[in-house]
Design an enzyme around this catalytic site. Structure first.
Site, PDB file in Angstrom:
ATOM      1  N   LYS A  58      11.247  39.715  -8.219  1.00 17.82           N
ATOM      2  CA  LYS A  58      11.929  39.116  -9.372  1.00 17.82           C
ATOM      3  C   LYS A  58      11.685  39.956 -10.632  1.00 17.82           C
ATOM      4  O   LYS A  58      12.610  40.234 -11.399  1.00 17.82           O
ATOM      5  CB  LYS A  58      11.442  37.670  -9.587  1.00 17.82           C
ATOM      6  CG  LYS A  58      11.936  36.712  -8.505  1.00 17.82           C
ATOM      7  CD  LYS A  58      11.241  35.348  -8.524  1.00 17.82           C
ATOM      8  CE  LYS A  58      11.646  34.522  -7.306  1.00 17.82           C
ATOM      9  NZ  LYS A  58      10.983  33.208  -7.205  1.00 17.82           N
ATOM     10  N   GLN A 102       5.952  30.077  -9.516  1.00 22.74           N
ATOM     11  CA  GLN A 102       6.203  30.322  -8.096  1.00 22.74           C
ATOM     12  C   GLN A 102       5.539  29.244  -7.241  1.00 22.74           C
ATOM     13  O   GLN A 102       4.369  28.905  -7.430  1.00 22.74           O
ATOM     14  CB  GLN A 102       5.677  31.720  -7.724  1.00 22.74           C
ATOM     15  CG  GLN A 102       6.062  32.193  -6.340  1.00 22.74           C
ATOM     16  CD  GLN A 102       7.566  32.375  -6.130  1.00 22.74           C
ATOM     17  OE1 GLN A 102       8.297  32.675  -7.067  1.00 22.74           O
ATOM     18  NE2 GLN A 102       8.024  32.193  -4.910  1.00 22.74           N
ATOM     19  N   ASP A 125      14.786  27.703 -12.425  1.00 18.79           N
ATOM     20  CA  ASP A 125      14.709  27.389 -10.995  1.00 18.79           C
ATOM     21  C   ASP A 125      15.582  26.182 -10.655  1.00 18.79           C
ATOM     22  O   ASP A 125      15.863  25.927  -9.481  1.00 18.79           O
ATOM     23  CB  ASP A 125      13.261  27.048 -10.604  1.00 18.79           C
ATOM     24  CG  ASP A 125      12.539  28.215  -9.947  1.00 18.79           C
ATOM     25  OD1 ASP A 125      13.219  29.021  -9.279  1.00 18.79           O
ATOM     26  OD2 ASP A 125      11.310  28.307 -10.102  1.00 18.79           O
TER      27      ASP A 125
HETATM   28  N1  GUN Z   1       9.155  29.356  -3.591  1.00 15.42           N
HETATM   29  C1  GUN Z   1      10.136  29.511  -2.655  1.00 15.42           C
HETATM   30  N2  GUN Z   1      11.348  29.558  -3.249  1.00 15.42           N
HETATM   31  C2  GUN Z   1      11.136  29.435  -4.569  1.00 15.42           C
HETATM   32  C3  GUN Z   1      12.001  29.422  -5.692  1.00 15.42           C
HETATM   33  O1  GUN Z   1      13.230  29.512  -5.599  1.00 15.42           O
HETATM   34  N3  GUN Z   1      11.396  29.290  -6.903  1.00 15.42           N
HETATM   35  C4  GUN Z   1      10.054  29.169  -7.033  1.00 15.42           C
HETATM   36  N4  GUN Z   1       9.569  29.015  -8.258  1.00 15.42           N
HETATM   37  N5  GUN Z   1       9.221  29.168  -6.014  1.00 15.42           N
HETATM   38  C5  GUN Z   1       9.770  29.309  -4.784  1.00 15.42           C
END
Ligand code: GUN
Length: 297
Positions: A58, A102, A125
């Site tokens: 990311k 995350q 998110d």
């Molecule tokens: N863990 C797995 N997928 C995601 C996501 O799309 N966002 C976040 N913050 N954590 C994740």
């Protein structure tokens, strides 16, 4: 009499490259107007291998597209109150457009509390109850990255959805639930009749055999097999399970929820794993972060 159709691959590399190019252009347009680069702040608690990989990717994409990024790494033993304080500081920082924490988090931290602490205007998110509520009501909202990435993929390959029967396998907050809402919404590439299946569904195969579109998001490698799929179905594989594989340098292979070998010959369109939906999710997150910046300026 079954008909035979040529299977086409929904290539995540192609579709995500197009999305990223579009986002990078929009960032340049902002710069030309004297507007600042979108700023994504990510928080990683602990050192889970998969989470490290996702967050690194990311941050790297932010750099590629001209975004600003901040990565806050916290020890796995960080207590909940400290994490919430960090989120509050990012909420209050006018330079930050989007915040993501995350997941998964260490067991001693409540994911629900963390998600609810992120200000809805920075919830890139799309996990905050306000974002989910807005999505359900068809209002402008941040859409969680995986289902958003799938919608962008359907759009990229111009796959007709109106009036189709979509079967979503999985009801998670991150994928299955929002996916079912989007596919049944009035958005372009929505307007499906949607069936949501899950671990307690009694007659799963009967349902998947009726599906024009199947989204497999249950996290069980190779679960969906050819005998469960109608000829000509569109098959979208959200699975990304790490399966031990001594022949791989990293010691594992990434496996989808779809048994590609038996399903591909029956499908009209199918996403590969790796190289499918997974690649779309970061593009979707960047779209959300750009949208957050646009709304703030
Ligand atoms: N863990 C797995 N997928 C995601 C996501 O799309 N966002 C976040 N913050 N954590 C994740």
């Amino acid at each position: 009499m079954p008909y035979f159709c040529a299977m086409q691959l929904m290539d995540g590399k192609l579709a995500s490259a197009a999305i990223k190019q579009k986002v990078a252009q929009l960032v340049q347009t902002r710069a030309a107007k004297g507007l600042k680069a979108p700023h994504l702040a990510a928080i990683l608690v602990g050192t889970d291998g998969a989470s490290e990989t996702y967050v690194a990717s990311k941050v790297k994409t932010c750099e590629e597209l001209g975004f600003q990024s901040t990565l806050l790494r916290l020890d796995a033993s960080t207590d909940e109150a400290t994490l919430l304080q960090h989120i509050q500081q990012l909420n209050d920082n006018p330079d930050v457009d989007g915040i993501l924490v995350q997941l998964p988090l260490p067991k001693h931290i409540s994911e629900a509390k963390v998600i609810e602490t992120i200000h809805p205007s920075k919830d890139v998110d799309g996990f905050h109850p306000v974002s989910v509520g807005r999505l359900v009501q068809g209002l402008e909202s941040f859409i969680p990255a995986t289902p958003y990435g799938i919608m962008l993929m359907l759009e990229h390959f111009q796959i007709p959805t109106t009036g189709k029967h979509a079967v979503v396998i999985g009801r998670s907050n991150i994928v299955g639930r929002p996916m079912s809402i989007l596919l049944s919404s009035q958005l372009p590439y929505g307007n499906c009749t949607v069936t949501v299946c899950h671990s307690k569904t009694a007659n799963l195969k009967e349902l998947t055999l009726q599906a024009d579109i199947i989204v497999a998001a249950l996290g069980r490698p190779g679960f969906l097999t050819g005998d469960m799929v109608k000829e000509g179905a569109v098959v979208i594989d959200v699975g990304i399970t790490r399966v031990p594989d001594a022949s791989k340098k990293k010691g594992f292979a990434i496996k989808g929820d779809v048994d590609f070998e038996s399903v591909a010959p029956k499908s009209s369109w199918i996403t590969p794993v790796p190289g499918g939906v997974g690649l779309m999710t970061i593009g979707a997150l960047m779209m959300n972060t750009l949208a957050a910046a646009e709304r703030r300026s």
